[in-house]
Structures are given as C-alpha cells and as structure tokens.
Design a protein around this motif. Sequence first.
Motif, short mmCIF file in Angstrom:
data_model
loop_
_atom_site.label_atom_id
_atom_site.label_comp_id
_atom_site.label_asym_id
_atom_site.label_seq_id
_atom_site.Cartn_x
_atom_site.Cartn_y
_atom_site.Cartn_z
N ARG A 166 0.94 -1.25 0.07
CA ARG A 166 -0.06 -0.11 -0.09
C ARG A 166 0.84 1.18 0.14
NH1 ARG A 166 -2.99 -1.19 4.11
NH2 ARG A 166 -2.13 0.26 5.67
N ASN A 167 1.74 1.20 0.64
CA ASN A 167 2.81 2.43 0.76
C ASN A 167 3.55 2.62 -0.57
OD1 ASN A 167 2.70 3.20 3.44
ND2 ASN A 167 3.99 1.75 4.08
N TYR A 168 3.71 1.71 -1.23
CA TYR A 168 4.58 1.77 -2.69
C TYR A 168 3.33 2.25 -3.71
CZ TYR A 168 6.90 0.81 -6.79
OH TYR A 168 7.76 0.72 -8.06
N ALA A 169 2.01 1.85 -3.54
CA ALA A 169 1.16 2.33 -4.31
C ALA A 169 0.72 4.06 -4.00
CB ALA A 169 -0.34 1.46 -4.12
N VAL A 170 1.07 3.99 -2.70
CA VAL A 170 0.87 5.63 -2.39
C VAL A 170 2.14 6.38 -2.81
CG1 VAL A 170 0.87 7.26 -0.34
CG2 VAL A 170 -0.63 5.20 -0.26
N PHE A 171 3.07 5.86 -3.13
CA PHE A 171 4.19 6.54 -3.70
C PHE A 171 4.18 6.65 -5.04
CE2 PHE A 171 7.09 4.69 -0.06
CZ PHE A 171 7.08 6.24 0.71
N SER A 172 3.55 5.81 -5.71
CA SER A 172 3.09 5.81 -7.05
C SER A 172 2.04 6.73 -7.46
CB SER A 172 3.08 4.35 -7.70
OG SER A 172 4.07 3.65 -7.53
N GLY A 173 1.00 6.64 -6.54
CA GLY A 173 -0.12 7.50 -6.74
C GLY A 173 -1.34 6.38 -7.00
N TRP A 174 -2.44 6.66 -6.13
CA TRP A 174 -3.64 5.73 -6.48
C TRP A 174 -4.19 5.81 -7.78
CZ3 TRP A 174 -4.11 1.81 -3.56
CH2 TRP A 174 -3.79 1.66 -2.53
N PHE A 175 -4.26 7.02 -8.48
CA PHE A 175 -4.96 7.23 -9.70
C PHE A 175 -4.12 6.26 -10.80
CE2 PHE A 175 -5.18 9.29 -13.81
CZ PHE A 175 -6.39 9.30 -14.08
N ILE A 176 -2.81 6.47 -10.81
CA ILE A 176 -2.04 5.68 -11.76
C ILE A 176 -2.13 4.24 -11.59
CG2 ILE A 176 0.30 5.89 -10.66
CD1 ILE A 176 -0.46 6.83 -14.29
N THR A 177 -2.10 3.90 -10.09
CA THR A 177 -2.20 2.46 -9.70
C THR A 177 -3.49 1.89 -10.39
OG1 THR A 177 -0.96 2.79 -7.74
CG2 THR A 177 -2.41 0.65 -7.91
N VAL A 214 -1.09 1.99 -23.19
CA VAL A 214 -1.43 2.82 -21.72
C VAL A 214 -0.64 2.21 -20.56
CG1 VAL A 214 -3.33 3.27 -20.28
CG2 VAL A 214 -3.68 3.69 -22.57
N ARG A 215 -0.78 0.71 -20.53
CA ARG A 215 -0.13 0.11 -19.65
C ARG A 215 1.32 0.14 -19.29
NH1 ARG A 215 0.84 -6.09 -19.07
NH2 ARG A 215 2.94 -5.59 -19.60
N ALA A 216 1.94 0.12 -20.44
CA ALA A 216 3.41 0.45 -20.52
C ALA A 216 3.90 1.62 -20.03
CB ALA A 216 4.01 0.03 -21.78
N PHE A 217 3.20 2.60 -20.41
CA PHE A 217 3.66 4.10 -19.96
C PHE A 217 3.28 4.46 -18.69
CE2 PHE A 217 4.84 4.68 -24.50
CZ PHE A 217 5.66 5.74 -24.37
N SER A 218 1.96 3.80 -18.05
CA SER A 218 1.62 4.10 -16.95
C SER A 218 2.51 3.64 -15.78
CB SER A 218 0.35 3.49 -16.63
OG SER A 218 -0.91 4.10 -17.55
N PHE A 219 2.92 2.30 -16.29
CA PHE A 219 3.99 1.58 -15.15
C PHE A 219 5.30 2.49 -15.27
CE2 PHE A 219 2.29 -2.62 -14.47
CZ PHE A 219 2.80 -2.78 -13.10
N ALA A 220 5.67 3.08 -16.45
CA ALA A 220 6.89 3.81 -16.40
C ALA A 220 6.69 5.11 -15.59
CB ALA A 220 7.33 4.15 -17.69
N PHE A 221 5.68 5.73 -15.51
CA PHE A 221 5.40 6.95 -14.99
C PHE A 221 5.25 6.75 -13.39
CE2 PHE A 221 2.28 9.92 -13.16
CZ PHE A 221 2.91 11.31 -13.40
N GLY A 222 4.55 5.61 -13.40
CA GLY A 222 4.23 5.14 -11.74
C GLY A 222 5.45 4.78 -11.07
N GLY A 223 6.31 3.90 -11.61
CA GLY A 223 7.49 3.63 -11.37
C GLY A 223 8.48 4.76 -10.87
N LEU A 224 8.56 5.77 -11.89
CA LEU A 224 9.49 6.88 -11.76
C LEU A 224 9.05 7.84 -10.72
CD1 LEU A 224 9.91 8.12 -15.56
CD2 LEU A 224 11.81 7.40 -13.86
N LYS A 225 7.63 7.93 -10.51
CA LYS A 225 7.23 8.71 -9.38
C LYS A 225 7.35 8.23 -8.04
CE LYS A 225 2.64 11.11 -8.38
NZ LYS A 225 1.28 11.25 -8.76
N ALA A 226 7.30 6.95 -8.09
CA ALA A 226 7.62 6.28 -6.64
C ALA A 226 9.17 6.23 -6.28
CB ALA A 226 7.23 4.69 -6.74
#
Length: 1412
Positions: free
Chosen positions: A843-854, A911-923
């Motif tokens: 859950r903390n990692y999802a918070v770091f990535s952002g719930w919307f992007i998750t 969409v999935r590939a770029f969402s993962f890239a964006f979420g991983g960078l944000k985290a």
Amino acid sequence: MIAGCLRKNSLKEALKLLDEMTQQYKIEVKETERMRRNPNCFISHVFIESSDVRGAMKIGKSLVAIVGLGANVVTLLLILILTVTRRSWRCNRRKSHIEKSVLYVIPALGACLSCVDLVMVVRTVPKRDYILCFLPLSRFAMWSAVMLSSKLSCGCCVFSSRILSFWWIFRFLMESFHLNMIFTLQTLEICLIMLDIAFGISINVLRIKQAPPKISSLEDPLIEESDDQSRIERTSSWWDIFTFGYISLVMKHGSMKQLEFEDLLPLPPDMDPSTCCENLLRCWQLQECNNCSNPSLFWSISGVYGWPYFRLGLLKVFNDCIGFAGPLLLNRLIKYLEKANRSGFSEGEIQTFMSVDADRIVNLCNSLHDMWSLPLQIGIALYLLYTQVKFAFLSGLAITILLIPVNKWISVLIASATEKMMKLKDERIRKTGELLTNIRTLKMYAWDNWFADWLKETRATEVTHLATRKYLDAWCVFFWATTPTLFSLCTFGLFALMGHQLDAATVFTCLALFNSLISPLNSFPWVINGLIDAFISTRRVSKFLCCMEHNKDSSIDSGLISEDLAVFVENASCIWSSNVGEEHNLTIKHVSLRVPKGSFVAIIGEVGSGKTSLLNSLLGEMQCVHGSILLNGSVAYIPQVPWILSGTVRENILFGKTFDSNRYFDTLSACALDVDISLMVGGDMAFIGDKGVNLSGGQRARLALARAIYHGSDMYLLDDVLSAVDSQVGCWILQRALVGPLLSKKTRIMCTHNIQAISCADMVVVMDKGTVKWSGTVTDMPKSISPTFSVSNEFDMSSSKHFTKGKEFLLIKKEDVDEVSEAADIIKVEERKEGRVEVTVYRNYAVFSGWFITIVILVSAVLMQASRNGNDLWLSYWVDQTGRGVTHYSTSFYLMVLCIFCIINSILTLVRAFSFAFGGLKAAVRVHSALICKLINAPTQFFDQTPSGRILNRFSSDLYTIDDSLPFILNILLANFVGLLGIVVVLSYVQVLFLLLLLPFWYIYSKLQFFYRSTSRELRRLDSVSRSPIYASFTETLDGSSTIRAFQSEEHFVARFIEHLTLYQRTSYSEIIASLWLSLRLQLLGAMIVLFVAIMAVIGSRGNFPISFGTPGLVGLALSYAAPLVSLLGSFLTSFTETEKEMVSVERVLQYMDVPQEKVSGSQSLTGKWPVQGTVEFQNVTMRYISTLPPALNHISFTIQGGTQVGVIGRTGAGKSSILNALFRLTPVCSGDIMVDGVNVNHLPVRELRSRLAVVPQSPFLFQGSLRDNLDPLGLSEDWRIWEILEKCKVKTEVENAGGLDSNVKESGCSFSVGQRQLLCLARALLKSSKILCLDECTANIDVHTASLLHNAISSECKGVTVITIAHRISTVLDLDSILILDRGILVEQGEPQLLLQDDSSAFSSFVRASK
C-alpha cells in the motif's frame, strides 16, 4: 450411414447427415472447378494425392534411419574406444542399486526391445528397403556394447566420461527427428526412444553425483571441500539431486521459523569465492600480459567459465528444441479431433562498481545465452509457421523486421541514457557518503537541509535520465507485446485472402506458435538492455582494473641500501597524479634524506609544507617521477586521521596477527589504553562502531598507535599522533611508547608539532613547500628556522619525574568514566522482518506511485487481456463457421473485427506500459525524497548506532531496486496474473469439467507457493542482511587502503571480505536451488493440467458424454491455452515471489522512514540578530548519550559572560565535547536548562539555533565542490570578505595557489593538508560573524608558530565575541579569560588560568606540570 440412421428411427439425424454431405459435395465441386481452370494446381493436387505421398514418407523414414544409424555407430565406437583406453582403470567402490539399474537393466531392456524391433522390421519391410533394417540392428549392437562394458571393472569410469555423457545429450537432438512422426510411430519405437533419453539423462546425473577421476585445471577446486558440502554429497540420494530435494530441509525450516545463516546450503567447492577470485585473477593477469593496452574483463571471464558455459548452451539448445514439440503434438491432436467430430514469458563510483556493476556483469551470463537462444526459438517458430500457412507468415515477419531498426535505435538511446544515469548515480552515492560521514558537523553548521537539497538536485538530474530510459523501455514493451497480435492478424488475414480455408488445426497450431513467440519476443528487449548494461559495466570495471596499482616492491627493498640505513631517499620528486608530465604539480621536490636504523626522526614545518606527503612518498602512495626512494624493513603506519575498523578493540589492535598476551598488555599500557578498556562494557571485546564513531578522538589515535606497536614492524611512520590527546596522556605515550622500551630500537619517523616530541628526536627534518629546508639534530637547529620552538624549549625532558607523575595521575583516575567509551556496545544488529511482506508495504508503494496511476495500470491490464482473449475467441468462431461450410459473413468482415481487437489491444498495451513507467518514476522520486528527509532529521544518536554501510546500502542497492527492478517485476507479475485469469476463464467456458479440476489444482498450487514463498522471503531478507557487511567492509577497506598496504595486510582483508562474500553467496545459492525446486514441481503440475484437457477433449469428441465439450474451434482454443499454462504458472509464482523479494527493498527503506526524529520546531521564534551579547549559562545540566549509560554531563552549572574567551580542558573523555553537543542540541539534555542571552535553547527551532552559532569541529570537513561553496554555501558573503578572512587565517596563499575560490576541492578535502583544512574551517566559522564561536581543538593539527598567529587573529577578529575553546595544548588556554576543567562529566574547577596556576593544589596546575 444414412441407412443406419433410418434403421435406428433417427430421421432428424439422417437429414442432418445428408445436409452435411451435400455441403461437402458442393465444396469439392468448387475445388475441382478451380483446379480445372488452373492446370498446375490440378497437377500438383493429383501428384500429392497420388503415391508420391507414400514416396515422400519413405524418403523421410530412410532419412531418419540413416541419422539414427549414424548416431548409434558413433556411440558404439565411443564405448569401444573408452573401454580400451580405460581398461586399466579400477572403480574402488561398489555400485549402488541405482547405478546397477542404469548400467544393467536399461541396456538389457533396450537390447531386448531392439531385437524384437529387428524381427518386426525384417518381416514387414520390403527387400528393397533393407536399409531400414540397419537401424534396429545398430541399436541392438549399441545396447549390447553398453552391457558388456558395464560388466567390466572399468565400467563406471567409461560411463562417467564427459565425452560420452555430452555425446548422449547430443543424441537427444537426433531423436527430435522423430517428433514430427510421433503419431505415425509404433509403440515399440516410442519406447526405444524413451529408453535412449532416460539412459542419457541417468549417466549424466551419475557423472555429476560421483567425482570424476580427473578434472580440468579451470574447474580444479583450490581448497578442500567443506564438511557441510561433503555431508550433502554423502546423504543426498540420486533422486534428491535429480529433483533438487536437498533444499527441502532449508525450505522446511523456512516455513516454520526465521531462517539463520547456519540453515543455508553450503557452497560447492568450485563456487567458493576464493577459488573464483584466484581463477579470475589469473586470467585477468594473462589478459594484461597479452593485451597491455586494452585488457578485457569479458574475455577474462570467458577464460574461466567459457567451457562450462558452452556446455550449458548445448543443454539449452536441446531444451529450446524440445519446447516446440508442444505445437506439433497440438497440430496432430486437433486434426484428430476434427476427424472425430466429422465422424460423430571517486568512492561513490567504486561503491557503484560493487553494488550495481557487479550484479550487471553477473546477469551477462544469462543474457549471453538468451542472445542466441531467443533468435533460435523465433527462427524455429517461424519455420513451423511456414509449414502451416506457407508464405502467409511473411506478412507477420515483415512487421517484425520493420521493428528491428526501431528497436535498435531505441537500444542506442537506452544505452546513452544508462551511461549518463550511472555517472550521476556514482555522484549521488558519493555525496550521500559525504553526508553520512559528516552528518554531525553538517547539523552543527545547520547545513543538513542545504546538503539534502543539493543531493536532491543530483537525484533529479539522475531521474531525468532514468525517465528517458523508462519511457524508451515502455516503447520497447509496446512494440514487442503487440507484435504477436499484429503477427496473427496479418498472417491469418493474408492466408484467408490467398484463398485458403482456415481450419481449427491450422489456426490453433499457429496460435500455439504465436504464444511460443510471446516469451522470446517480450524478453528480447530486456535481454538487449541487460547486455547493454552489462557491457557498459564491464567497460567501467575494466577501466578501473586497468588503473595503475600500488607497487609495494618499488619502495621497500632491503637489498639496495646499506644495512645501517632504514630510509634512503635520493633527489626524489613525487606527485599524486599519475600524469608524470605535470612537472608543475610536484608535491615533493628534489628531496634527499638518509635515516639510520633505530633513530627517532621528527618532521616539522608549517601547515601545507609537505610533511604528510613525505610520509606518503615513503609508503609508495605517491608516484616517484625522479630519483629513488628505498626502505629497509617492514613498515607500520598511523595516518593523521586514525583509521578504525568496525569490530572489537582487540581486532583493531591485532589486525590479523596472533594474540600474544604479554606483548598485548604491554602495548595497552604504553598507549594508556588499559584504563579506557577497563571501563568499557565488555573490555577489549567491546564493539567499535563505523569509523570509531563511539570513541573519542584521543581514543581513536591511541588505538591506531597500539595497532602499530603490536604489529612489531621495523619502521614506524607516525603522522601527528599526539595532536588528538591531552598533554598528560601525550607525555605518557611519548615516554612509554615512542621513546620507551617497546620502540627504542625501532626506526620512528613522526610528523609533529609537539615540542616535547621534537626535543626527544635524534634528528629533525624541516619541510617547506615540499622540500627539505633543513635537517639535523635538535641542538643544532638555528633559531631562524623555528623561533617559536626555541621559546618553548623551556620544557625540560631530561627528568623522568614528570612521567612518573603522569603515570600516578592515570592510576589515580582509574575510576574515570569515559562518556563515550561505555557506548562501545551500542551498535545495533541490523533488523530484519519476519514472515511475509505486509500488505502495508504494498500500500505504501502504491501511495508513492499514486492511487490514480495504480488504478489506471490495473484497469488497462485487465482490458488488454480481455481484448486478447476476445481476439482468440473470434478466431475460434471464424474457423468453426468456415469448417461447417456456413459463412454468414464475408472474409473481410472477419478480418475487420480482428483488426479492431488488434487496435484496442495495442492502445491498452501502450497505456499500461507508459503508466507503469510513470508510476515507477514517481515512486522512485518520492521514496528518495522521503528517505533523505527522514534521515536528515534523525538524531545523531541514530548515526552513532548505525554503520554508514547499512544506510548507504539503502541509497545504493535498495534504491536501485526501487528505481529499476521493482517496476519491471511488478509489470511481469500483473501480466502473468491477468494472463492466468484469462486462461482460467476460457478453459472454464470451453470445458465445464475443468472447474472440477480447478479446486484440487488450486489447493496443490497454494501449498507449493506457500512452502516456497516462506523460504524465499527469508532468503531474500538474509540476502539483504548479508549484503550490508560487504558494503561496510568494502567502504572501510577503501578508507584505510594506505594503512592496509603499509602493514602489508592485503591478504588478511581480502580474506575478511571473502568471508562476507561467501555468506552472501551461500544465500544466493540457496535461493537459486529453491527456485529450481519450485520450477520442476510446477512443470509437473502444469503437465497434468494439459494432459487432463487433452484427454477430456479426446473422450468428449466421441460423443459418450452428455455434456458438450464445444466445437473443434473452442477445443483447439482450450488446448492452445492449456499448452503455455506450464510456463505461465511458473512465471506467475516466480514473479510473485520475486516481487515479494524486491518489496523487501521497500520494506527496508520504510524501516528508515520510521527512525526517531529530532525536535525541529520550537515554541519560541527569533527575530533580529541573536545572540546579541553571547552570554551562555548552563543550569544544572545532565546529559546522557544512552539512558543505560552514566551521564556524560552530571548536574553541571556555569556561566560564560558575553565577549569572554573560555577554555575547556580535561583528560580524554572527560566531557569536553559533550558541552558543545548539549549547546547545539545534538543530544537532548535529561534535565536542566541551557540559556543563551536569557533564551532557553530548548524552546528554539533547532536549525535556527545552530545557524546563529559558529563552530570549528575537531575533524575538519570539506566536501567535493568549489572552495567558495565550502566556505559560504548559502552565498551570504562577498568575495572581498572571504579573501580578508582567508588572509587572517593564514591560508590565502594556499588558496591562490590552488586556483582561487572557484578551484575544485577533491573528495574529503584531500587536495589540502589536514592542517589547511582546519584553517579553512576556521575561516568558514569567522565568516558567519556569530556572537558565539566554538573551537573544538581547531589548532591540534597545525604547527605552534601558525597556532600562535591564529590565536592573535582570533583575538583581533573576535573582539566582543564569546569564544569557547576545547583544548589539549595547555599553551592554548594560558592567555584566555577563564577556563573550565571537567572530570567524569563534572565541573571540578573554574577560574582565571593565571590565578589557578598560582595554586599548586589546583587541578589546572597538575595539568601544566604534566605537560612539561
């Protein structure tokens, strides 16, 4: 058939059958008409339908027979040759039951079956096909030779031969010719093939189980097998080795309790780090000899492990080829079903070499095989596609080829971004190391936030390149993930447009082949990226390994100088840089020196005169560009900043030597350490923290001196060892150690400013700007060289009564408690969690990535899989419609729907590939920012208790995992999960009975994954814990490299490092074996599911079940989905386990986000300039470093009036520095108040308090960057003001010579001497213009003359400023307004120094007497 239906009174069935026959007749009429119009097609059709089909089959059988005959003949010859050559060999042990079964039963059964096969072939095959008879005949001869050789005494030696074992593996490839005819082979032939394969596998396992008579040099273990390994060899059965059962005990422990290092598997001998190190070092040295200009680390690795790696490649070829048996079997099965239906997946840089580059080079081993294996799998799949859809597959191939230059271009960009990112990662880790090393000083300066922001800027630039890489990776994922869908669309579309009819066998064989393409196609970009990273890392490490190494033999040679001389230096010029052409950078210039054996030499000179450089040139740490430097005998070295190991006191003193109790205790007494050690918890077994953090400066210096004395070398190079101790202890060390019986006959060369030591010297060397200005005896030294010395020479060292008094003083004070020494056991063992990774971590990692992007990632992944399943279901519907001859829609309509599915799938994949890239960078950004903020606000006690290697591990290895590995493995986990979900849904829809299998299957699967995951979690945690000592030991060795080389203790520290590495390797080895254990069992489980689906499909096709199993198209879809289930199950559990392992990094980072925080805010804010007067008042202050320890300050009270200069003195550990710690709130006080200008400092914001005070720390701190940033990082002072202060601090000339304020300061300020660094720190403090200035022994490392000038500068510059000076030199405090004398944290005396001197009974008088 129609009549039969009528006889059974089934008119409806008869009409349905008649309708099907009519439709089939219409199709045949259309086909005949088409052939009539096209004569070539007609002829071809007739030719194929004629007897040439039988001719082709005969040719195929003959070809297989010839290949099999050749393989059998070669095997027979090998057995005979080995039997003859090894006839004299004897097996010294009895054969086990398993060996007898392999060597007797299997060959006997093979000979019998071959004999039966020969008889059947002779009876059934025509005479003109006599060649087919030779195959069973040669097989019979081969098995007979095996039986005969097995009976001989050399049988075990023959079949343990590597040549025969590897040849039998190669025979497996010969059997692959039979795969395409598997449905045409007789049962007898299939049994013979299986016997052949079973025998080959068995002799290979037996060869591994028993040690061969002789092994090659590259595999020869350099050390004996460990007892644990031997025990496993003895107790593990053949079945355990074959199924990896020997890991079961570890996994059983892991599922029941927390694993410890003792529970791990021992390493095999050839995997021992010392063996691997020796082999790799030998090949690297060979590379350096053969290719001096550009030695290659890659070819060195190949020289050590190339042949075993090649053998593994052969096994991989067989594994890849056998993997395509599935689609071929599927083709045969669906065709059968169709017929049945008609009939009814810097230091920081060196740290990075170890933490990141080493892992990447290791991963090169996997990527290299994948580099040729994946194209091979793709090539075979394309060939099999050609056999199904002819040249229609070229349309899909064209798309793949068009994507090759695109992916190559992307790979080049990824390589560029990775290289830039790694350079910035090196820089960030270096800055992090500086932050952790000097955190106490940074907090006192109130620069911690500024330094953290500076670190975040470097991180932001690093993340920019990381983002480039991640988004390029996303494009790679998109292209390669959509390729199979585009491939199927184009292939089937072109096949249908060419006029061919799609049938279930063709479509679902192709789908199975497409599925087999998904894994290599998806893996290929990651393999390319891994290879790029590995080759970049290989180049980086090769460049480091090619650096000029320290040559200890160049400076130590006893055969070239006189026996009476210890040191011979002739016209020597030395530089730090390796560029010998830089003559103007000479540090030591034309020095000539002769030092007789047994003499005591004092090297003196002003700050920056080259004293330390002269010692380093003697050690060989500098490069001698002119002249010669020779030493006679062994060397012990003590640097100016003592280097302390993290370990016990005894380990620091012994330094790898054996324990000699008499010498050991004599050494402790001579260094005045016996009293300190007696007061430590645990005595000399008390643990010392990282860099001696829980020792005082004086204790660190004395410990380093004790190490040198105990070592018993011929020569001692001492760099200002007396500056960190008080005058009383200094007197004792000088008399008992330096000129005492332990070292009286040794050669001692010491850089010093201590007047007493200089007066005792046999020879004095005066350095000035890198040259020897004068050398001779102390009595001959002219006053023009050192006027200060002659003035201070009134301290007469001829009398020994002062030393006796010093000893009595120490004995009287034996009950003294060192406020830091008792903290010697405060270093905490690194914590690790137990059990599974908690949901809060995810859950903390999802918070770091952002719930919307998750949520976007989850939804896009599910819809992407749904679109792929919809695409396959639509294909199934299409082939069913065309198979029945019913076409409600045109071909273009079917293709249009497929195209829509393909477009939707591609968009969702993107969409999935770029969402993962964006979420991983944000985290990644948020994790680093949160971690650095939490650590910056942590109290200094946390850093005292936590070795910097542990914290640096979080910022290097763990953060790299969060940056790169974790998003990647999470992406795979999600893809595997939705893929499994899609398969379960489709199989349940097609075969209802699969739901019955689902429950027991899930039960077994859950038990397996629980059993494995419990152990894998513990293994990963042990992995992380075992990695931290590697980092700590590596960093520690780098810091003390010059000391280690001087003591010639390289082997000891390499062995110490290998111990840590062995523990880490055992953890990794256990992880790998556990993974193989799981993989084998999942393969068996998946095979059972495929078998169930196939059997149900065959049984259901006969119409004996009341439940419908669907059309041939749906059954084919189910089978094509069940085939990859094996690999997908393993991939899912592996990715899930790997995700949990990678999440351990998040868990470890979160641990440091829960560290205690300083009370940063305050109830009272400051306005204007504060303090105004500078009055400091301690009111009954008590302070403890740890609640269980005695107080460092015990109810202490005093008042310092504003504008006065006060000195604080006391023996080592009396509590002097604790006053500054309390004033700067580095350690909270337990009771009492500290008032500054009437304001309670505990009520002020802590950073604002520290920013209003000025301090010069005992250990000077300079960071890498410009000199201006080091002096005034906040940019508050003008340049003219900075130059003015530098001139007053007597360091302006050195700064001008270095290049001015914009000159670059090297890491740790090593471009300046320690004394110059201390002067620069003083200039930094004076620039602050604070009303309170604290000096913590700031003149300890500078000469007396410069110290006198500085004292005058401080007096003139700091008029009206409160100056608190912690001093060891009595002369420093004689002219101050007041002094405080501390003892055991208690203020024992306070007053004016001149008045206290007049009282012989005062404590201050005893200090002065001891210093004379």
